[in-house]
Design an enzyme around this catalytic site. Structure first.
Site, PDB file in Angstrom:
ATOM      1  N   HIS A  69     -54.864  -2.486  28.178  1.00 16.67           N
ATOM      2  CA  HIS A  69     -54.435  -2.949  26.851  1.00 16.67           C
ATOM      3  C   HIS A  69     -54.659  -4.446  26.626  1.00 16.67           C
ATOM      4  CE1 HIS A  69     -52.787   0.876  25.801  1.00 16.67           C
ATOM      5  NE2 HIS A  69     -51.841   0.851  26.718  1.00 16.67           N
ATOM      6  N   ASP A 109     -55.790   7.815  30.468  1.00 13.66           N
ATOM      7  CA  ASP A 109     -54.394   7.442  30.242  1.00 13.66           C
ATOM      8  C   ASP A 109     -53.880   8.133  28.986  1.00 13.66           C
ATOM      9  OD1 ASP A 109     -52.163   5.460  29.282  1.00 13.66           O
ATOM     10  OD2 ASP A 109     -52.709   4.682  31.247  1.00 13.66           O
ATOM     11  N   HIS A 164     -52.361   6.631  26.704  1.00 12.02           N
ATOM     12  CA  HIS A 164     -52.512   5.646  25.638  1.00 12.02           C
ATOM     13  C   HIS A 164     -53.975   5.232  25.492  1.00 12.02           C
ATOM     14  CE1 HIS A 164     -48.359   5.333  27.112  1.00 12.02           C
ATOM     15  NE2 HIS A 164     -48.041   4.976  25.883  1.00 12.02           N
ATOM     16  N   ASP A 206     -49.424   8.636  32.851  1.00 13.96           N
ATOM     17  CA  ASP A 206     -48.336   8.748  31.889  1.00 13.96           C
ATOM     18  C   ASP A 206     -48.518   9.915  30.929  1.00 13.96           C
ATOM     19  OD1 ASP A 206     -50.509   7.468  30.801  1.00 13.96           O
ATOM     20  OD2 ASP A 206     -49.431   5.710  30.094  1.00 13.96           O
TER      21      ASP A 206
END
Length: 410
Positions: free
Chosen positions: A147, A183, A185, A272
Site C-alpha cells: 500500500h 492479498d 486488499h 487476510d
C-alpha cells in the site's frame, strides 16, 4: 492439487529477529508476533533444515536505495517522524498526515524508518540474489508492503518493498517483471508506482473496493498512457470463498502471464483473505491459500524461467492463520511442501499459547482447515448471473485484447 515441478531448488529466506521491530503499538493489528510465530513454526517443522534452503540476514536499505521508488523528501520526513516519537518534538500533526503518518493505520514509533528500511532491504537483497542466479526462489514473508505510495504511507505500509524489488530487477537487466497480488486488499501502491511502465505487469485479485480499503482496483483501471493493459484488477464480491477466488485466479492470471512472458515473477501472499481474518470479508481457507502458493510456483516455472520472489503481506489472525499459511509458502518455494494434515508441533503450540494467552484447545491442531479445495474451470462456461463471473469477465474484456487475448475463449 500438487504442481508437477515440485523439485527442491536453491531457495533463500530472508530472516532476522530485527524484523520484529516493525511494531506500531501494542494493539495495532500489524503485530510482529505473526512473523515470530511463522519463523518458529517453520523451524519446528524443519523447513529451514532442507539442504537447498539458506537463511539470509536482511540488510537495511539505504536512503539512496529507497529513492528508487520513493520521493527523497518523503524518506527524510519518515526519518524526522521517527525522531518525533523518540524526543516528543518535530513535525506537526498536519505535516505528518500529509505523508500518511500519525494516523490510526500508520502511527509513529521510534524505529519507524529503520524497521521499515530493514523490510525493504530484505526484498532488495532478495531481488539481487534472485537475479544473480544464486537462488531460483526467494521468500521474504516480512515483506509485501503493497500500500505504500511514492510519497505517502498507507495501510500499515511505510516503504514499498515489493516495488523496490521489482525496480531493482529492472535496473539489473530484467525486461519484463510480473507482479501478482493475492492479498484481500488491492495492491494499490505497487500499481501506482508502475502505472506508466509497460515493463511491469501488476495483477491484483482482491475484495471489491466498494466494500474494503483502499477503495480502488476496478476492472477499468488498466494502466497509464502507453502502458494500457499493464495494470489488471479483479474486484471480487465480499464473501468470496476458495472456489470463487480460485476460479477467478485461473481465469485471468495464467493467460496473462503466458502472453506477457516475464523474466521473473513476484507474488504477494497476504493471507487476510482467510475467513477468520478480522479486517476483510473473504472466506478463504488455509487450504485454498496453500493452493494459490502451489499455483504461484507453477506460474514461475511455466512462464518466468523459474525465477520467483514470494512476499508476505496482510494477515491479521496471527495465531491460527498467518504462521500456517506462510510456513506453507516457504516450504513450497523450497520444494519441500508440508503435508496439509501435518500436526502442529507441541513446542510451537506452547509458544503460540504463551504469546496469545489462548488455551491449547483454542489453537488449530494441524497445518490445514480440512477443506476440500475445488473450483469450476473457466473453460466450462461463463455464468452471466454469477457475481464472480461478472467481475472476471469485466476484467477479461478490459485487458485481454490489449495482450492479444480473446476475453471469451482464451
Amino acid at each position: 492439487m500438487q504442481p508437477t515441478n515440485m523439485e527442491p531448488v536453491p531457495t533463500a529466506v530472508m530472516w532476522d529477529e530485527s524484523l520484529l521491530r516493525y511494531r506500531f503499538s501494542e494493539t495495532h493489528p500489524m503485530a510482529p508476533v505473526r512473523l515470530e510465530l511463522t519463523h518458529a513454526l517453520a523451524s519446528h517443522l524443519g523447513v529451514f533444515n532442507a539442504p537447498t534452503v539458506t537463511v539470509l540476514t536482511p540488510p537495511m536499505a539505504s536512503d539512496e536505495q529507497l529513492s528508487a521508488v520513493h520521493d527523497a523528501g518523503y524518506i527524510q520526513r519518515v526519518r524526522e517522524a521517527s525522531q518525533l516519537d523518540a524526543d516528543g518534538e518535530g513535525m506537526s500533526a498536519e505535516r505528518l498526515e500529509e505523508i500518511g503518518l500519525g494516523t490510526d493505520d500508520c502511527p509513529v514509533f521510534s524505529d519507524l524508518h529503520s524497521s521499515s528500511a530493514r523490510i525493504a532491504g530484505g526484498s532488495l537483497a532478495a531481488a539481487e540474489a534472485l537475479w544473480s542466479g544464486d537462488y531460483q526462489h526467494v521468500v521474504n514473508f516480512a515483506g509485501g508492503m503493497h500500500h505504500a505510495h511514492r510519497e505517502k504511507a498507507s495501510g500499515f505500509c511505510i516503504y514499498n518493498d515489493a516495488a523496490l524489488a521489482i525496480q531493482r530487477m529492472l535496473d539489473l537487466g530484467a525486461e519484463r517483471v510480473a507482479y501478482v497480488d493475492l492479498d484481500a486488499h488491492h495492491g494499490d501502491g505497487v500499481e501506482s508506482i508502475f502505472w506508466d511502465d509497460p515493463r511491469v505487469l501488476t495483477v491484483s485479485l482482491h475484495e471489491t473496493g466498494v466494500a474494503l480499503f483502499p477503495g480502488t482496483g476496478f476492472a477499468n483501471d488498466i494502466g497509464g498512457t502507453g502502458a494500457e493493459g499493464s495494470a489488471v484488477n479483479v474486484a471480487l464480491p465480499a464473501g468470496s470463498n476458495d472456489a470463487a477466488y480460485l476460479r477467478a485466479v485461473h481465469a485471468v492470471v495464467p493467460q496473462l502471464l503466458r502472453a506477457f512472458s516475464p523474466d521473473v515473477l513476484v507474488t504477494q501472499h497476504g493471507c487476510d483473505g482467510h475467513g477468520r481474518d478480522p479486517l476483510a470479508d473473504l472466506q478463504l481457507s488455509v487450504d485454498g491459500q496453500r493452493q494459490l502458493m502451489l499455483d504461484a510456483r507453477d506460474w514461475a516455472y511455466d512462464y518466468a524461467g523459474d525465477r520467483w520472489l514470494a512476499l508476505g503481506g496482510g494477515g491479521y489472525s496471527p495465531f491460527d492463520v498467518v504462521p500456517r499459511a506462510w510456513t506453507h509458502l516457504i516450504a513450497i518455494a523450497a520444494g519441500h511442501p508440508v503435508a496439509r494434515a501435518e500436526p502442529l508441533p507441541d513446542a510451537w503450540l506452547a509458544l503460540a499459547s504463551q504469546r496469545s494467552g489462548m488455551d491449547l484447545d483454542e489453537l488449530p491442531e494441524t497445518m490445514h482447515d480440512a477443506v476440500d479445495v475445488w473450483w469450476r474451470s473457466w473453460e466450462v462456461g461463463f455464468d452471466p448471473a454469477d457475481p464472480t463471473d461478472q467481475s472476471v469477465m469485466a476484467t477479461r474484456k478490459a485487458v485481454f485484447p490489449l495482450h492479444g487475448l480473446d476475453p471469451w475463449f482464451d
